[in-house]
Design a protein around this motif. Structure first.
Motif, PDB file in Angstrom:
ATOM      1  N   GLY A  88     -11.941  21.240 -23.642  1.00 14.67           N
ATOM      2  CA  GLY A  88     -11.521  22.633 -23.685  1.00 14.67           C
ATOM      3  C   GLY A  88     -10.720  23.010 -24.907  1.00 14.67           C
ATOM      4  O   GLY A  88     -10.138  24.085 -24.961  1.00 14.67           O
ATOM      5  N   ILE A  89     -10.690  22.128 -25.901  1.00 16.42           N
ATOM      6  CA  ILE A  89      -9.921  22.407 -27.115  1.00 16.42           C
ATOM      7  C   ILE A  89     -10.619  23.471 -27.956  1.00 16.42           C
ATOM      8  O   ILE A  89     -11.843  23.477 -28.087  1.00 16.42           O
ATOM      9  N   VAL A  90      -9.827  24.370 -28.526  1.00 17.24           N
ATOM     10  CA  VAL A  90     -10.321  25.313 -29.527  1.00 17.24           C
ATOM     11  C   VAL A  90      -9.677  24.932 -30.850  1.00 17.24           C
ATOM     12  O   VAL A  90      -8.452  24.803 -30.944  1.00 17.24           O
ATOM     13  N   HIS A  91     -10.483  24.732 -31.866  1.00 15.27           N
ATOM     14  CA  HIS A  91      -9.977  24.288 -33.167  1.00 15.27           C
ATOM     15  C   HIS A  91      -9.643  25.490 -34.059  1.00 15.27           C
ATOM     16  O   HIS A  91     -10.318  26.518 -34.026  1.00 15.27           O
ATOM     17  N   GLU A 139     -12.011  28.452 -35.634  1.00 19.76           N
ATOM     18  CA  GLU A 139     -13.312  28.046 -36.194  1.00 19.76           C
ATOM     19  C   GLU A 139     -14.366  29.127 -35.972  1.00 19.76           C
ATOM     20  O   GLU A 139     -15.300  29.270 -36.763  1.00 19.76           O
ATOM     21  N   SER A 140     -14.207  29.880 -34.887  1.00 19.33           N
ATOM     22  CA  SER A 140     -15.155  30.950 -34.562  1.00 19.33           C
ATOM     23  C   SER A 140     -14.990  32.166 -35.469  1.00 19.33           C
ATOM     24  O   SER A 140     -15.800  33.094 -35.420  1.00 19.33           O
ATOM     25  N   GLY A 141     -13.904  32.189 -36.273  1.00 13.70           N
ATOM     26  CA  GLY A 141     -13.641  33.309 -37.163  1.00 13.70           C
ATOM     27  C   GLY A 141     -12.572  34.257 -36.664  1.00 13.70           C
ATOM     28  O   GLY A 141     -12.082  35.098 -37.426  1.00 13.70           O
ATOM     29  N   HIS A 142     -12.203  34.144 -35.397  1.00 10.12           N
ATOM     30  CA  HIS A 142     -11.170  35.028 -34.841  1.00 10.12           C
ATOM     31  C   HIS A 142      -9.801  34.668 -35.425  1.00 10.12           C
ATOM     32  O   HIS A 142      -9.520  33.507 -35.707  1.00 10.12           O
ATOM     33  N   ASP A 165      -4.871  21.652 -39.838  1.00 10.96           N
ATOM     34  CA  ASP A 165      -5.835  21.850 -38.758  1.00 10.96           C
ATOM     35  C   ASP A 165      -5.151  21.571 -37.427  1.00 10.96           C
ATOM     36  O   ASP A 165      -4.411  20.576 -37.293  1.00 10.96           O
ATOM     37  N   VAL A 166      -5.388  22.424 -36.450  1.00  8.28           N
ATOM     38  CA  VAL A 166      -4.696  22.303 -35.165  1.00  8.28           C
ATOM     39  C   VAL A 166      -5.688  22.430 -34.010  1.00  8.28           C
ATOM     40  O   VAL A 166      -6.806  22.943 -34.172  1.00  8.28           O
ATOM     41  N   ALA A 167      -5.243  21.958 -32.857  1.00  3.91           N
ATOM     42  CA  ALA A 167      -6.003  22.094 -31.617  1.00  3.91           C
ATOM     43  C   ALA A 167      -5.242  23.033 -30.690  1.00  3.91           C
ATOM     44  O   ALA A 167      -4.031  22.882 -30.498  1.00  3.91           O
ATOM     45  N   LEU A 168      -5.938  24.002 -30.115  1.00  7.79           N
ATOM     46  CA  LEU A 168      -5.328  24.994 -29.234  1.00  7.79           C
ATOM     47  C   LEU A 168      -5.819  24.781 -27.810  1.00  7.79           C
ATOM     48  O   LEU A 168      -7.015  24.597 -27.567  1.00  7.79           O
ATOM     49  N   THR A 169      -4.883  24.824 -26.875  1.00 12.21           N
ATOM     50  CA  THR A 169      -5.239  24.747 -25.460  1.00 12.21           C
ATOM     51  C   THR A 169      -4.403  25.738 -24.669  1.00 12.21           C
ATOM     52  O   THR A 169      -3.292  26.095 -25.070  1.00 12.21           O
ATOM     53  N   TRP A 170      -4.956  26.180 -23.544  1.00 14.09           N
ATOM     54  CA  TRP A 170      -4.244  27.060 -22.619  1.00 14.09           C
ATOM     55  C   TRP A 170      -4.911  26.934 -21.257  1.00 14.09           C
ATOM     56  O   TRP A 170      -6.040  26.440 -21.136  1.00 14.09           O
ATOM     57  N   SER A 171      -4.225  27.351 -20.240  1.00 16.48           N
ATOM     58  CA  SER A 171      -4.764  27.234 -18.886  1.00 16.48           C
ATOM     59  C   SER A 171      -5.673  28.422 -18.584  1.00 16.48           C
ATOM     60  O   SER A 171      -5.500  29.510 -19.149  1.00 16.48           O
ATOM     61  N   PRO A 172      -6.644  28.243 -17.679  1.00 17.66           N
ATOM     62  CA  PRO A 172      -7.492  29.381 -17.279  1.00 17.66           C
ATOM     63  C   PRO A 172      -6.676  30.542 -16.727  1.00 17.66           C
ATOM     64  O   PRO A 172      -7.057  31.710 -16.883  1.00 17.66           O
TER      65      PRO A 172
END
Length: 359
Positions: free
Chosen positions: A293-296, A316-319, A337-344
């Motif tokens: 579930g990581i967003v880079h 990475e998606s451009g947002h 470079d970082v990894a982003l996570t959050w809960s649903p």
């Protein structure tokens, strides 16, 4: 119990409509803030409640009594303005006593009530001073004392702390809230300052383009905004438009290359706007986590704010998003470079076609 009832009020200035069919109920004893940007109609709404402005249509009730046509000085309301509107040639006591003298109260009553009001705002012994010799915070207290000395049923505040510096404003916020609670007086305040509204209010009415977008407690508005405007005006929100689909026991939000888990919405598969608050996002070095579930992303800028760090991120998606670090996390530098996570649960979905959120 409702103290103030605004019924379908419209206000027009020629071809310009400042308020569009506004209805609002203010509960007895509560502190309600009307919050909105410049030109949103918030001061016009306060003017209509106070009687300083006439509605083009609609009605105002206080305590169940229609006061729409009642002059301001007969409405039993205390008003405090941003510039305080104090009389510079009068002493503190003379300023506070003004409303009582207009009502032709006797001298003993005036003296007693003025002393009581000055004590409530912590200005005992200041009665003989000239207002021009006072600090901004003290002048603000004099204006408050003048408003409450007449024992109003409603207290109206129009940007009352706007002239104070940040530190003094924060101090006076606490004093104002304590005073309002001790008097249990129904209070309506107008401001454009989100922090001030969150600090002082029992409930907040957010106004935009002459309409009320949402009314609720500070935590309700912040956690569950009904529109993109509310989400972005009350704090900062990362937003993205996409589609929601069922995934196992939960759901997944997708916009091109960006995809993440969210709670099941009422209408799976619908288009939606996903909103995520910056403080809900965990920012870690890209190599430090391998969980699903990581967003880079890459750090565009890292701004140290004392208690935390605000990251401006390029996904990475451009947002382009914003995140706030935890106070105990080391600062990640620009370009990393970082990894982003959050809960649903941190994802709040809005319906892009209506003002309501998809729950």
């Amino acid at each position: 119990m409702t103290a103030i009832d605004v019924h379908n009020v419209c206000v027009s200035y020629g071809s310009v409509q400042a308020l569009h069919d506004v209805s609002l109920q203010v509960r007895a004893g509560e502190f309600l803030t009307v919050l909105g940007p410049s030109g949103s109609g918030k001061s016009t709404l306060l003017g209509v409640i106070s009687g300083l402005m006439e509605p083009s249509s609609g009605a105002i009730e206080v305590g169940g009594r229609d006061i729409t046509a009642l002059p301001t000085h007969h409405r039993q309301m205390g008003l405090v303005f941003q510039n305080y509107a104090l009389f510079p040639t009068m002493t503190v006591a003379q300023n506070v006593a003004f409303g009582l003298k207009v009502r032709r109260e006797d001298r003993a009553t005036i003296q007693r009530e003025v002393e009581r009001a000055l004590a409530l705002v912590r200005l005992d012994g200041y009665g003989t001073r000239r207002v021009q010799a006072l600090s901004g915070g003290q002048q603000q207290r004099v204006a408050l004392a003048r408003a409450i000395v007449i024992n109003p049923t409603v207290l109206l505040l129009d940007e009352p702390l706007g002239a104070l510096d940040r530190k003094l404003r924060q101090e006076v916020q606490v004093e104002l809230r304590e005073l309002q609670r001790s008097l249990a007086i129904t209070t309506v305040m107008v401001t454009h300052d989100q922090e001030e509204a969150l600090t002082l209010s029992d409930r907040i009415a957010i106004v935009n383009n002459g309409r009320i977008e949402q009314v609720g407690t500070p935590d309700e508005l912040y956690a569950k905004p009904v529109s993109s405007f509310v989400a972005n005006f009350l704090g900062t929100s990362n937003e993205v438009r996409g589609r929601v689909s069922r995934e196992g026991y939960g759901a997944r939000f997708t916009d091109g290359d960006l995809s993440f888990a969210c709670e099941v919405p009422r209408f799976p598969g619908n288009e939606a706007i996903a909103t995520i608050r910056p403080e809900s996002i965990l920012v870690e070095p890209a190599h430090s986590t391998t969980q699903p579930g990581i967003v880079h992303a890459r750090v565009r800028d890292a701004i140290y704010l004392g208690g935390n760090t605000r990251y401006h991120l390029q996904l990475e998606s451009g947002h382009q998003w914003v995140a706030l670090s935890r106070p105990d996390h080391p600062i990640i530098r620009r370009g990393a470079d970082v990894a982003l996570t959050w809960s649903p649960e941190a994802v709040w979905l809005l319906d892009p076609s209506t003002p309501g959120a998809i729950e």
